[in-house]
Design an enzyme around this catalytic site. Structure first.
Site, PDB file in Angstrom:
ATOM      1  CE  LYS A 200    -114.837  79.515 104.222  1.00 50.42           C
ATOM      2  NZ  LYS A 200    -113.522  79.929 103.644  1.00 50.42           N
ATOM      3  CD  GLU A 275    -120.090  68.203  94.775  1.00 47.77           C
ATOM      4  OE1 GLU A 275    -119.355  67.223  95.057  1.00 47.77           O
ATOM      5  OE2 GLU A 275    -119.707  69.183  94.141  1.00 47.77           O
TER       6      GLU A 275
END
Length: 504
Positions: A200, A275
């Site tokens: 995505k 992250e």
């Protein structure tokens, strides 16, 4: 078909880039371009001009489900058991195709995100290196043998060994700041391990992920191995994070969104790699080489206009060199070329959107209200797009918002210190909820390694900043995330370990 007012801001782009932009972009599911299940469309704009660059279909939860089914069928249908050499050959073929189309990919990255062309070109090159690196690691996936349990071997011979198997169907939720690199750094180890993937891209910067889908098909990846579903985070991102058919989510973005992904992943306890944010410390000792430190510290903050998670925006300058360092940083900042990313010599492009530009300007106003001293910058440039001048504050204190919060813009906060006590210096650097990156600038080998050892970050550089590469693990401590990307560690994220014991 989209009609575009090209060239962008007077700068030409290649014919291949023009042709790509003028397509209406659909969803890439099961090896083919498909209409979205709904009728929603969005526009992506060149952030340097505000002009529409392209339009793309917006996926819904039903499209996510279709992509999951395609990815599961591909995984069970042979990809998971495919030979590593076969997967490696496809990754190398994809790298070759990216190199062939490097100009178009770099131009799309500039037009979508605003980054300078030299950074975009470097990004494409880094992506091809990454694909070759993980292609090489695909053939190194192997198990071990070990001693069987005693209760099995007391009256018979036995053997125990381990297998490394792909996790399954993986979802990759990509941020807007370096979209091509973020897509490849997640896809490459996932595909090398034998997983299938759903990507995505950010709705702010979908173009290079869509161009990548064309190259994935051309490279010969089987249908369903890689799927691209455009859409918003609230719809497509949330559907991926919570889908019971997804075995792992890899996300790069804000810490707040990372928390929501963890909550959504609880349903089937899917694996998660995160992250997240950063507020990286940059420690400049009194013996630092200022000819090296001034440009290095400046670019630690200003690389990608500060729109990167490892930006070194908390500068700790020893009192002995504080004034000389700041004077040098101010001069460097004022000399930087702030322009359209396609402009020759551009060093800093625009903020990705007007909304993000307004957020950064809000932090600058907050810094002034909190008593920080504005040394340079602090204003939005009078031109189309969200351009903000490189900004330096001095006289900052640890409690200020510009020191504690991730601004994600070209805003530097300088603090002075006068101690040489290593533990005290490390305590200043660690006064943050984040722990992603950092750097130390000194000519003392002893001080450099002592401070680096005490900084609570996943990555620390000495006399440089942000020294990351495809072979070096990267990730964060504390609220900067879970797990590591790049390096062998990233491949391990996509593998399960199975122990097998056979009584002979």
């Amino acid at each position: 078909m989209t009609t575009l007012p090209l060239p962008f801001d007077g700068h030409s782009v290649s014919d291949a880039t023009r042709a790509f932009l003028q397509r209406d972009h659909l969803l890439f599911i099961d090896g083919a371009w498909r209409d979205a299940s709904g009728d929603g469309w969005m526009e992506t704009r060149d952030p340097a001009t505000g002009l529409v660059a392209a339009r793309f279909a917006i996926g819904e939860a039903a499209d996510v489900n279709a992509a999951v089914v395609a990815a599961r069928n591909a995984f069970d249908g042979g990809w998971a058991r495919s030979q590593p050499a076969y997967r490696a050959a496809l990754l190398r073929r994809l790298a070759d195709l990216m190199q062939r189309d490097a100009q178009m990919l770099a131009e799309l990255e500039v037009i979508d995100s605003g980054m300078p062309l030299f950074i975009a070109s470097l990004t494409v090159s880094n992506c091809t290196e990454m694909l070759h690196y993980y292609a090489g690691l695909a053939g190194t996936i192997e198990g071990t043998t070990t001693t069987p349990p005693a209760h099995v071997t007391h009256d018979a011979e036995a053997i125990t060994y381990t297998l490394r198997e792909p996790v399954g169907v993986t979802a990759h939720i990509i941020p807007w700041n370096v979209p091509l690199s973020m897509a490849v750094l997640k896809l490459a180890p996932s595909l090398a391990a034998g997983c299938t993937a759903i990507v995505k891209p950010s709705e702010e910067t979908p173009l290079t992920a869509l161009a990548l889908a064309d190259l994935i098909a051309e490279a010969g990846f089987p249908a369903g191995v890689v799927n691209i579903v455009n859409g918003t985070g609230g719809t497509v991102g949330a559907a991926l994070a919570g889908h019971p058919g997804i075995d792992k989510v890899a996300f790069t973005g804000s810490t707040a969104t990372g928390r929501r992904i963890v909550e959504a992943a609880l349903g089937n306890l899917k694996k998660v790699t995160l992250e997240l944010g950063g507020k990286s410390p940059v420690v400049v000792m009194p013996d630092a080489d200022l000819a090296l430190a001034i440009p290095g510290v400046a670019m630690a903050t200003y690389f990608l206009g500060g729109q990167n998670c490892m930006a070194g925006t908390r500068i700790f300058a020893h009192a002995d060199i504080h004034d000389a360092l700041v004077d040098g940083l101010v001069a460097f900042s004022q000399s930087m070329v702030v322009d359209h990313g396609l402009a020759p010599g551009c060093q800093i492009g625009p903020m990705v959107s007007p909304a993000h530009g307004a957020k950064v300007m809000g932090y600058i106003a907050r810094g002034l209200c909190e008593g920080a001293v504005l040394r340079t910058g602090g204003e939005r440039l009078d031109r189309p797009g969200s351009f903000i001048a490189p900004t330096i504050f001095t006289g900052t204190t640890p409690d200020m918002g510009i020191v504690q919060d991730e601004i994600f813009g070209p805003v530097m906060a300088v603090q002075s210190f006068d101690t040489l006590d290593i533990d005290a210096i490390a305590a200043m650097a660690n006064n943050s909820p984040y722990g992603l990156s950092g750097s130390v600038w000194t000519t003392s080998l002893s001080s450099a390694h002592k401070i680096a050892a005490r900084i609570r970050s996943g990555h620390v550089s000495i006399n440089c900043h942000g020294a990351v590469a495809h072979n070096i693990p990267f990730g964060g401590y504390s609220q900067s995330g879970w797990g590591r990307e790049f390096g062998r560690e990233s491949l391990d994220n996509y593998l399960e370990t199975k122990a097998v014991t056979a009584r002979l």
